[in-house]
Design a protein around this motif. Structure first.
Motif, mmCIF file in Angstrom:
data_model
loop_
_atom_site.group_PDB
_atom_site.id
_atom_site.type_symbol
_atom_site.label_atom_id
_atom_site.label_comp_id
_atom_site.label_asym_id
_atom_site.label_seq_id
_atom_site.Cartn_x
_atom_site.Cartn_y
_atom_site.Cartn_z
ATOM 1 N N LEU A 19 1.165 -1.180 -0.604
ATOM 2 C CA LEU A 19 0.065 -0.104 -0.102
ATOM 3 C C LEU A 19 0.707 1.565 -0.370
ATOM 4 O O LEU A 19 0.457 1.865 -0.662
ATOM 5 C CB LEU A 19 -1.096 0.134 1.321
ATOM 6 N N LYS A 20 1.892 1.291 1.036
ATOM 7 C CA LYS A 20 2.588 2.435 0.709
ATOM 8 C C LYS A 20 3.839 2.384 -0.201
ATOM 9 O O LYS A 20 3.474 3.737 -0.605
ATOM 10 C CB LYS A 20 3.884 2.307 1.641
ATOM 11 N N ARG A 22 2.498 2.117 -3.703
ATOM 12 C CA ARG A 22 1.212 2.222 -4.498
ATOM 13 C C ARG A 22 0.943 3.509 -3.983
ATOM 14 O O ARG A 22 0.649 4.837 -5.303
ATOM 15 C CB ARG A 22 0.174 1.525 -4.215
ATOM 16 N N LYS A 23 1.068 3.996 -2.732
ATOM 17 C CA LYS A 23 0.479 5.544 -2.402
ATOM 18 C C LYS A 23 1.764 6.667 -3.017
ATOM 19 O O LYS A 23 1.617 7.651 -3.143
ATOM 20 C CB LYS A 23 0.700 5.473 -1.463
ATOM 21 N N LYS A 24 2.909 5.771 -2.841
ATOM 22 C CA LYS A 24 4.184 6.333 -3.349
ATOM 23 C C LYS A 24 4.106 6.877 -4.843
ATOM 24 O O LYS A 24 4.448 7.475 -5.994
ATOM 25 C CB LYS A 24 5.671 5.503 -2.636
ATOM 26 N N LYS A 27 1.484 9.570 -6.417
ATOM 27 C CA LYS A 27 2.414 10.629 -5.468
ATOM 28 C C LYS A 27 2.939 10.762 -5.951
ATOM 29 O O LYS A 27 2.738 12.685 -7.098
ATOM 30 C CB LYS A 27 3.049 10.356 -4.213
ATOM 31 N N ASN A 32 -2.775 12.758 -4.601
ATOM 32 C CA ASN A 32 -2.588 12.108 -3.245
ATOM 33 C C ASN A 32 -4.144 11.702 -2.791
ATOM 34 O O ASN A 32 -5.014 12.397 -2.940
ATOM 35 C CB ASN A 32 -2.139 13.185 -2.880
ATOM 36 N N LEU A 33 -3.355 10.000 -2.318
ATOM 37 C CA LEU A 33 -4.470 9.861 -1.616
ATOM 38 C C LEU A 33 -4.381 9.123 -0.546
ATOM 39 O O LEU A 33 -2.709 8.421 -0.567
ATOM 40 C CB LEU A 33 -5.047 8.241 -2.791
ATOM 41 N N ASP A 34 -4.769 8.451 0.808
ATOM 42 C CA ASP A 34 -3.881 8.227 1.797
ATOM 43 C C ASP A 34 -4.208 6.954 2.006
ATOM 44 O O ASP A 34 -4.570 6.020 0.354
ATOM 45 C CB ASP A 34 -4.421 8.735 2.975
ATOM 46 N N ILE A 35 -4.062 6.126 2.721
ATOM 47 C CA ILE A 35 -3.274 4.271 2.519
ATOM 48 C C ILE A 35 -4.857 4.169 2.572
ATOM 49 O O ILE A 35 -5.294 2.946 1.857
ATOM 50 C CB ILE A 35 -2.071 4.013 3.188
ATOM 51 N N GLU A 37 -7.449 5.396 1.216
ATOM 52 C CA GLU A 37 -8.548 5.645 0.437
ATOM 53 C C GLU A 37 -8.213 4.066 0.084
ATOM 54 O O GLU A 37 -8.892 3.725 -1.058
ATOM 55 C CB GLU A 37 -8.060 6.763 -0.416
ATOM 56 N N ILE A 38 -6.463 4.277 -1.179
ATOM 57 C CA ILE A 38 -6.292 2.988 -1.027
ATOM 58 C C ILE A 38 -7.086 1.054 -0.928
ATOM 59 O O ILE A 38 -7.181 0.353 -1.787
ATOM 60 C CB ILE A 38 -4.763 3.005 -1.911
#
Length: 78
Positions: A19-20, A22-24, A27, A32-35, A37-38
């Motif tokens: 998840l981290k 994918r978030k990066k 970004k 910009n989504l937080d973990i 939301e993902i």
């Protein structure tokens, strides 16, 4: 070797590195989504619709699955 998870939070903790990543990745695309939301997106749109889902397949979905940003933003607004 099969892994068993006794709670959703235990499973989510195990998937947090993916998840981290994918978030990066998002970004870097100016999304910009937080973990959370993902995570919620993949639970609703991938994981709940699949039978006998392996941990490896979940990681694959997280890292490579399509994300409909409009759907996420629509659900956040509601």
């Amino acid at each position: 070797m099969e892994m068993e998870f006794h709670s959703v939070s235990e499973l989510k903790e195990r998937l947090t590195p993916a998840l981290k990543i994918r978030k990066k990745d998002l970004k870097n695309q100016n999304i910009n989504l937080d973990i959370e939301e993902i995570w919620d997106y993949f639970v609703e749109n991938y994981f709940k619709k699949t039978i006998n889902l392996s941990l490896a397949k979940m990681v694959d979905y997280i890292l490579n699955g399509e994300i409909d940003i409009n759907l996420i933003k629509h659900n956040v607004i509601q």
